[in-house]
Design a protein around this motif. Sequence first.
Motif, mmCIF file in Angstrom:
data_model
loop_
_atom_site.group_PDB
_atom_site.id
_atom_site.type_symbol
_atom_site.label_atom_id
_atom_site.label_comp_id
_atom_site.label_asym_id
_atom_site.label_seq_id
_atom_site.Cartn_x
_atom_site.Cartn_y
_atom_site.Cartn_z
ATOM 1 N N ARG A 1 0.825 -1.201 0.000
ATOM 2 C CA ARG A 1 0.000 0.000 0.000
ATOM 3 C C ARG A 1 0.865 1.259 0.000
ATOM 4 O O ARG A 1 0.369 2.346 -0.290
ATOM 5 N N ARG A 2 2.153 1.087 0.351
ATOM 6 C CA ARG A 2 3.079 2.221 0.426
ATOM 7 C C ARG A 2 4.165 2.148 -0.638
ATOM 8 O O ARG A 2 4.561 3.168 -1.199
ATOM 9 N N PHE A 3 4.663 0.940 -0.933
ATOM 10 C CA PHE A 3 5.760 0.785 -1.886
ATOM 11 C C PHE A 3 5.367 -0.202 -2.984
ATOM 12 O O PHE A 3 4.917 -1.312 -2.690
ATOM 13 N N GLU A 4 5.567 0.184 -4.219
ATOM 14 C CA GLU A 4 5.269 -0.692 -5.358
ATOM 15 C C GLU A 4 6.321 -1.788 -5.452
ATOM 16 O O GLU A 4 7.515 -1.540 -5.232
ATOM 17 N N ASN A 5 5.882 -3.014 -5.760
ATOM 18 C CA ASN A 5 6.787 -4.170 -5.837
ATOM 19 C C ASN A 5 7.736 -4.193 -4.639
ATOM 20 O O ASN A 5 8.965 -4.179 -4.774
ATOM 21 N N PRO A 6 7.185 -4.240 -3.427
ATOM 22 C CA PRO A 6 8.000 -4.035 -2.224
ATOM 23 C C PRO A 6 9.021 -5.117 -1.939
ATOM 24 O O PRO A 6 9.991 -4.873 -1.223
ATOM 25 N N ASP A 7 8.827 -6.321 -2.483
ATOM 26 C CA ASP A 7 9.781 -7.397 -2.211
ATOM 27 C C ASP A 7 11.031 -7.305 -3.077
ATOM 28 O O ASP A 7 11.982 -8.060 -2.877
ATOM 29 N N VAL A 8 11.022 -6.383 -4.041
ATOM 30 C CA VAL A 8 12.140 -6.229 -4.966
ATOM 31 C C VAL A 8 13.087 -5.139 -4.476
ATOM 32 O O VAL A 8 12.649 -4.037 -4.114
ATOM 33 N N TYR A 9 14.371 -5.449 -4.432
ATOM 34 C CA TYR A 9 15.390 -4.441 -4.149
ATOM 35 C C TYR A 9 15.587 -3.622 -5.416
ATOM 36 O O TYR A 9 15.979 -4.157 -6.455
ATOM 37 N N ASP A 10 15.311 -2.322 -5.359
ATOM 38 C CA ASP A 10 15.278 -1.492 -6.558
ATOM 39 C C ASP A 10 16.019 -0.182 -6.287
ATOM 40 O O ASP A 10 15.534 0.672 -5.542
ATOM 41 N N LEU A 11 17.190 -0.014 -6.909
ATOM 42 C CA LEU A 11 17.997 1.175 -6.679
ATOM 43 C C LEU A 11 17.359 2.443 -7.229
ATOM 44 O O LEU A 11 17.749 3.543 -6.842
ATOM 45 N N SER A 12 16.374 2.307 -8.105
ATOM 46 C CA SER A 12 15.714 3.492 -8.653
ATOM 47 C C SER A 12 14.530 3.926 -7.796
ATOM 48 O O SER A 12 13.900 4.937 -8.081
ATOM 49 N N ARG A 13 14.238 3.187 -6.740
ATOM 50 C CA ARG A 13 13.070 3.477 -5.920
ATOM 51 C C ARG A 13 13.259 4.756 -5.087
ATOM 52 O O ARG A 13 14.353 5.059 -4.611
ATOM 53 N N ASP A 14 12.157 5.463 -4.884
ATOM 54 C CA ASP A 14 12.124 6.547 -3.911
ATOM 55 C C ASP A 14 11.866 5.915 -2.546
ATOM 56 O O ASP A 14 10.765 5.449 -2.274
ATOM 57 N N THR A 15 12.887 5.880 -1.707
ATOM 58 C CA THR A 15 12.776 5.186 -0.416
ATOM 59 C C THR A 15 12.276 6.099 0.708
ATOM 60 O O THR A 15 12.156 5.654 1.850
ATOM 61 N N SER A 16 12.004 7.352 0.391
ATOM 62 C CA SER A 16 11.563 8.269 1.442
ATOM 63 C C SER A 16 10.310 7.717 2.114
ATOM 64 O O SER A 16 9.405 7.211 1.451
ATOM 65 N N GLY A 17 10.294 7.793 3.420
ATOM 66 C CA GLY A 17 9.155 7.281 4.172
ATOM 67 C C GLY A 17 9.375 5.894 4.749
ATOM 68 O O GLY A 17 8.531 5.419 5.509
ATOM 69 N N HIS A 18 10.496 5.234 4.422
ATOM 70 C CA HIS A 18 10.723 3.930 5.057
ATOM 71 C C HIS A 18 10.915 4.151 6.552
ATOM 72 O O HIS A 18 11.340 5.231 7.000
#
Length: 398
Positions: free
Chosen positions: A320-337
Amino acid sequence: MVTATSPAPVLDIDPFSVASLSDPRPVDEAIRESGEIVWIQKHGLWFTGRHSVAEAIFRDYETFESSAGTGVTNTKRAENWRKPSVILENDPPSHTKYRRIMTSVLSQRVVRRLTEGFQEQADRLVDEAVTAGEFDAAALAESFPLTVLPDAVGVNPEGREHLLPYSNLNFQAMGPRNELYDRAVEAAGEAATFVNWQMRREALAPGGLGHTIYGYVDEGEISEEDAGMLVRTFLSAGVDTTIFGIQFTLLALAEDPSAWAQLREDPALARKAFEEGLRWNAPSPYIGRTTARETEIAGVRLGEGEKVIMALGAANRDPRRFENPDVYDLSRDTSGHLAFGTGIHGCVGQMMARMEATCLLSALARRVETIELAGEPVRFLSNWLRGFEQLPVRVTLR
């Protein structure tokens, strides 16, 4: 306490069993996907694995207090094995003063001043490790923070072997008094004695962060005992989580050649790689709060004095917060973790942890062409932490 009419799901699982700690993802998913808040029958505790709920609890410090302990034990009702932290297990208004002091001691200016020396040490350790072609990345991730942070604080070189056993006991004690806790007590030995000795002003090397804290005693802001307790925070909560966060980042990079290639080509991505590593696998997967008054979460009534455990490992993978959350993704916006928490109790040392990880990961990126697993990782089993005892990797050099 949960009642028969409560809409909260009741889960028949044990997050602290050896089986669960060895394979935590199914437990995280069960907690998160069963409801916004769930009741774990085995331990008589509320849990939430939803990002939105955990974030709201962090921010509502008046309803969800820290001063009753941040583990499963309500320390206002049961004695803990050590005195409560004046910053981690404290609430405003008392907490505010200590938070301000620690924020100053670990300011951006201070972290910048320390960076060059930390980077030099990271470069040396990486050069030593990678030469053989195969090494234990868990040991590398351990040796770096365990060297640079105690040096910066001013911890005596003799006796540092007690730091990890002490910290392990600190985190094991956050969970139930099970076999893992009993082992930690036995393994700690004289660790508590060493830490109590090392907290003192006269035991700390001049010029370190520890003496900076004691400067606030000289200015009349805090007591000598308070200063020692703030120094203890470095020794009990400032090492393990950074170690394990680096380990999970290295695991992700070893498993994903494309992610490693991105970092190798641009070592400036080291900070981003670490942030995504923290989101992907929170090294400190649980944190507790206690209701200071009756309240409601998602239609479920909670009485005063009830424990709510935020499952941060689950929340950081909330779809509900992160798309494809099980994938380690260097392009992801991690703000809010939520690996560092948020709000007034957000980790005061997070800038230091980020700097340490950035130094080590960038050093590897500049030295290593490829990295891959060279064997099966061996998990470190802890009630309150996630990481590895062994993380064998194989590298080729640039």
